[in-house]
Design a protein around this motif. Structure first.
Motif, PDB file in Angstrom:
ATOM      1  N   LEU A 122     -29.614  10.036  48.891  1.00 58.49           N
ATOM      2  CA  LEU A 122     -29.516   8.592  48.710  1.00 58.49           C
ATOM      3  C   LEU A 122     -28.250   8.038  49.362  1.00 58.49           C
ATOM      4  O   LEU A 122     -28.252   6.916  49.890  1.00 58.49           O
ATOM      5  CB  LEU A 122     -29.551   8.239  47.221  1.00 58.49           C
ATOM      6  N   LYS A 123     -27.184   8.799  49.336  1.00 59.97           N
ATOM      7  CA  LYS A 123     -25.977   8.365  50.047  1.00 59.97           C
ATOM      8  C   LYS A 123     -26.230   8.327  51.557  1.00 59.97           C
ATOM      9  O   LYS A 123     -25.752   7.423  52.251  1.00 59.97           O
ATOM     10  CB  LYS A 123     -24.808   9.290  49.715  1.00 59.97           C
ATOM     11  N   ALA A 124     -26.991   9.295  52.052  1.00 59.92           N
ATOM     12  CA  ALA A 124     -27.349   9.287  53.474  1.00 59.92           C
ATOM     13  C   ALA A 124     -28.209   8.082  53.802  1.00 59.92           C
ATOM     14  O   ALA A 124     -28.037   7.436  54.855  1.00 59.92           O
ATOM     15  CB  ALA A 124     -28.089  10.583  53.831  1.00 59.92           C
ATOM     16  N   LEU A 125     -29.136   7.744  52.906  1.00 60.54           N
ATOM     17  CA  LEU A 125     -29.975   6.559  53.104  1.00 60.54           C
ATOM     18  C   LEU A 125     -29.112   5.301  53.158  1.00 60.54           C
ATOM     19  O   LEU A 125     -29.318   4.428  54.010  1.00 60.54           O
ATOM     20  CB  LEU A 125     -30.997   6.463  51.979  1.00 60.54           C
ATOM     21  N   ALA A 126     -28.138   5.208  52.250  1.00 65.97           N
ATOM     22  CA  ALA A 126     -27.242   4.050  52.248  1.00 65.97           C
ATOM     23  C   ALA A 126     -26.502   3.934  53.574  1.00 65.97           C
ATOM     24  O   ALA A 126     -26.354   2.837  54.124  1.00 65.97           O
ATOM     25  CB  ALA A 126     -26.256   4.154  51.084  1.00 65.97           C
ATOM     26  N   ARG A 127     -26.053   5.050  54.097  1.00 67.76           N
ATOM     27  CA  ARG A 127     -25.342   5.011  55.381  1.00 67.76           C
ATOM     28  C   ARG A 127     -26.267   4.586  56.518  1.00 67.76           C
ATOM     29  O   ARG A 127     -25.857   3.839  57.419  1.00 67.76           O
ATOM     30  CB  ARG A 127     -24.712   6.379  55.661  1.00 67.76           C
ATOM     31  N   ASP A 128     -27.515   5.026  56.478  1.00 64.35           N
ATOM     32  CA  ASP A 128     -28.463   4.641  57.523  1.00 64.35           C
ATOM     33  C   ASP A 128     -28.791   3.153  57.483  1.00 64.35           C
ATOM     34  O   ASP A 128     -29.177   2.571  58.504  1.00 64.35           O
ATOM     35  CB  ASP A 128     -29.753   5.450  57.381  1.00 64.35           C
ATOM     36  N   LEU A 129     -28.673   2.536  56.322  1.00 60.17           N
ATOM     37  CA  LEU A 129     -28.996   1.113  56.172  1.00 60.17           C
ATOM     38  C   LEU A 129     -27.784   0.206  56.348  1.00 60.17           C
ATOM     39  O   LEU A 129     -27.922  -1.022  56.374  1.00 60.17           O
ATOM     40  CB  LEU A 129     -29.617   0.873  54.793  1.00 60.17           C
ATOM     41  N   THR A 130     -26.615   0.804  56.483  1.00 61.02           N
ATOM     42  CA  THR A 130     -25.372   0.032  56.508  1.00 61.02           C
ATOM     43  C   THR A 130     -25.344  -1.014  57.615  1.00 61.02           C
ATOM     44  O   THR A 130     -25.002  -2.186  57.376  1.00 61.02           O
ATOM     45  CB  THR A 130     -24.169   0.982  56.663  1.00 61.02           C
ATOM     46  N   GLU A 131     -25.678  -0.636  58.827  1.00 59.64           N
ATOM     47  CA  GLU A 131     -25.612  -1.582  59.947  1.00 59.64           C
ATOM     48  C   GLU A 131     -26.500  -2.794  59.702  1.00 59.64           C
ATOM     49  O   GLU A 131     -26.116  -3.938  59.976  1.00 59.64           O
ATOM     50  CB  GLU A 131     -26.012  -0.884  61.241  1.00 59.64           C
ATOM     51  N   THR A 132     -27.691  -2.549  59.166  1.00 55.30           N
ATOM     52  CA  THR A 132     -28.631  -3.645  58.913  1.00 55.30           C
ATOM     53  C   THR A 132     -28.110  -4.598  57.857  1.00 55.30           C
ATOM     54  O   THR A 132     -28.116  -5.826  58.049  1.00 55.30           O
ATOM     55  CB  THR A 132     -29.993  -3.081  58.481  1.00 55.30           C
ATOM     56  N   VAL A 133     -27.656  -4.074  56.719  1.00 51.33           N
ATOM     57  CA  VAL A 133     -27.245  -4.969  55.632  1.00 51.33           C
ATOM     58  C   VAL A 133     -25.965  -5.720  55.995  1.00 51.33           C
ATOM     59  O   VAL A 133     -25.799  -6.888  55.602  1.00 51.33           O
ATOM     60  CB  VAL A 133     -27.108  -4.217  54.295  1.00 51.33           C
ATOM     61  N   LEU A 134     -25.067  -5.104  56.766  1.00 50.26           N
ATOM     62  CA  LEU A 134     -23.868  -5.826  57.186  1.00 50.26           C
ATOM     63  C   LEU A 134     -24.194  -6.905  58.206  1.00 50.26           C
ATOM     64  O   LEU A 134     -23.506  -7.936  58.276  1.00 50.26           O
ATOM     65  CB  LEU A 134     -22.840  -4.851  57.760  1.00 50.26           C
ATOM     66  N   ASP A 135     -25.239  -6.698  58.978  1.00 45.94           N
ATOM     67  CA  ASP A 135     -25.688  -7.730  59.906  1.00 45.94           C
ATOM     68  C   ASP A 135     -26.267  -8.913  59.130  1.00 45.94           C
ATOM     69  O   ASP A 135     -26.105 -10.067  59.528  1.00 45.94           O
ATOM     70  CB  ASP A 135     -26.737  -7.150  60.852  1.00 45.94           C
ATOM     71  N   ILE A 136     -26.916  -8.630  58.007  1.00 44.98           N
ATOM     72  CA  ILE A 136     -27.456  -9.692  57.161  1.00 44.98           C
ATOM     73  C   ILE A 136     -26.341 -10.438  56.454  1.00 44.98           C
ATOM     74  O   ILE A 136     -26.336 -11.670  56.377  1.00 44.98           O
ATOM     75  CB  ILE A 136     -28.443  -9.089  56.133  1.00 44.98           C
ATOM     76  N   ASP A 137     -25.374  -9.696  55.932  1.00 44.99           N
ATOM     77  CA  ASP A 137     -24.262 -10.302  55.198  1.00 44.99           C
ATOM     78  C   ASP A 137     -23.053  -9.365  55.281  1.00 44.99           C
ATOM     79  O   ASP A 137     -23.029  -8.324  54.620  1.00 44.99           O
ATOM     80  CB  ASP A 137     -24.657 -10.533  53.730  1.00 44.99           C
ATOM     81  N   PRO A 138     -22.031  -9.719  56.049  1.00 45.60           N
ATOM     82  CA  PRO A 138     -20.866  -8.836  56.215  1.00 45.60           C
ATOM     83  C   PRO A 138     -20.082  -8.597  54.927  1.00 45.60           C
ATOM     84  O   PRO A 138     -19.250  -7.679  54.887  1.00 45.60           O
ATOM     85  CB  PRO A 138     -20.005  -9.581  57.240  1.00 45.60           C
ATOM     86  N   ARG A 139     -20.335  -9.379  53.887  1.00 48.20           N
ATOM     87  CA  ARG A 139     -19.600  -9.208  52.628  1.00 48.20           C
ATOM     88  C   ARG A 139     -20.270  -8.214  51.678  1.00 48.20           C
ATOM     89  O   ARG A 139     -19.728  -7.929  50.607  1.00 48.20           O
ATOM     90  CB  ARG A 139     -19.444 -10.561  51.925  1.00 48.20           C
ATOM     91  N   ILE A 140     -21.418  -7.710  52.032  1.00 50.43           N
ATOM     92  CA  ILE A 140     -22.084  -6.718  51.186  1.00 50.43           C
ATOM     93  C   ILE A 140     -21.266  -5.436  51.164  1.00 50.43           C
ATOM     94  O   ILE A 140     -20.750  -4.994  52.183  1.00 50.43           O
ATOM     95  CB  ILE A 140     -23.510  -6.442  51.696  1.00 50.43           C
ATOM     96  N   VAL A 141     -21.140  -4.831  49.977  1.00 47.35           N
ATOM     97  CA  VAL A 141     -20.461  -3.549  49.838  1.00 47.35           C
ATOM     98  C   VAL A 141     -21.433  -2.438  50.231  1.00 47.35           C
ATOM     99  O   VAL A 141     -22.538  -2.353  49.685  1.00 47.35           O
ATOM    100  CB  VAL A 141     -19.977  -3.328  48.396  1.00 47.35           C
ATOM    101  N   VAL A 142     -21.021  -1.593  51.168  1.00 47.40           N
ATOM    102  CA  VAL A 142     -21.915  -0.543  51.674  1.00 47.40           C
ATOM    103  C   VAL A 142     -21.433   0.863  51.351  1.00 47.40           C
ATOM    104  O   VAL A 142     -22.148   1.841  51.610  1.00 47.40           O
ATOM    105  CB  VAL A 142     -22.128  -0.684  53.195  1.00 47.40           C
TER     106      VAL A 142
END
Length: 230
Positions: A41-61
């Motif tokens: 699940l931590k690996a999944l979070a890292r794989d999604l990091t670029e996408t969610v930061l593109d949506i909102d740079p203030r999201i904690v990843v």
């Protein structure tokens, strides 16, 4: 891509851990749970990091902060259910909970029952829901476009409704949101093969992007409310 899937057997182990509700059982299987569930699940979070930061740079990843990856041990201090361990695990992306009292967040939740994923907007103050309904009155087309995009992608709205509707005569898509105390946009996948391979990552990326327009509308309401309360 780091995420390679989670085997269904790992969630059988989580379920057994919840059933046993035993510190000794958990300690005996702790390393296996970490290896087969927590680290993927931590690996999944890292794989999604670029996408969610593109949506909102203030999201904690950071997978180790802000509940981005859930803990196996439950915080049961304020709940009726005093069992120590959970049988489901999730990845969740939202802004810092210490700064933002209530913000929408993207999520993917996993258990023996399958996987649900989407975006949640929980613990919403009545004043914030009032602001959101006012925005719907002022910008109905913008909301309808965002909600239609989510609906077309298969997302269902859920959440507790008001006993007495706050708005009547709205288009169905607006009514689904306006007359709830809180809500989420959810999809379910019951096939364990869904989260058993790296194919999960592009599915979640596409889903989070589909929900981005409604996410930004919710953020506008949240930021306006927070600014007013400063």
């Amino acid at each position: 891509m780091e995420f390679q899937g989670i085997k269904p057997e790992a969630f059988w182990l989580l379920a057994e851990n919840r059933f046993q509700d035993s510190h000794s059982f958990y300690e005996a299987h702790r390393e296996q749970i970490r290896r087969e569930v927590v680290e993927p699940l931590k690996a999944l979070a890292r794989d999604l990091t670029e996408t969610v930061l593109d949506i909102d740079p203030r999201i904690v990843v950071d997978p180790n902060r802000n509940g981005t990856v859930s803990r196996v041990r439950r915080d049961n201090r304020y709940t009726r259910d005093k069992s120590m361990y959970r049988e489901n695990m999730w990845v969740a992306f939202l802004r810092d909970k210490k700064v933002w009292e209530c913000v929408p967040g993207f999520y993917a939740d996993f258990s023996l029952r399958g996987c649900s994923y989407g975006m949640g907007f929980y613990s919403v103050r009545p004043s914030l829901m009032n602001r959101l309904r006012q925005m719907m009155d002022e910008q109905p087309k913008r909301f309808l476009t965002a909600l239609q995009q989510a609906s077309d992608a298969g997302f269902q709205v859920s959440g507790e409704r008001y006993a007495r509707p706050k708005r009547a005569g709205l288009p169905p898509l607006l009514e689904e949101v306006a007359n709830r105390k809180c809500f989420s946009f959810d999809r379910e996948e019951l096939d364990p093969a869904f989260y058993g391979s790296e194919a999960l990552v592009p599915r979640l990326i596409d889903s989070f992007r589909v929900l981005t327009p409604i996410y930004h509308l919710l953020l506008e309401a949240v930021e306006a409310e927070q600014l007013q309360n400063v």
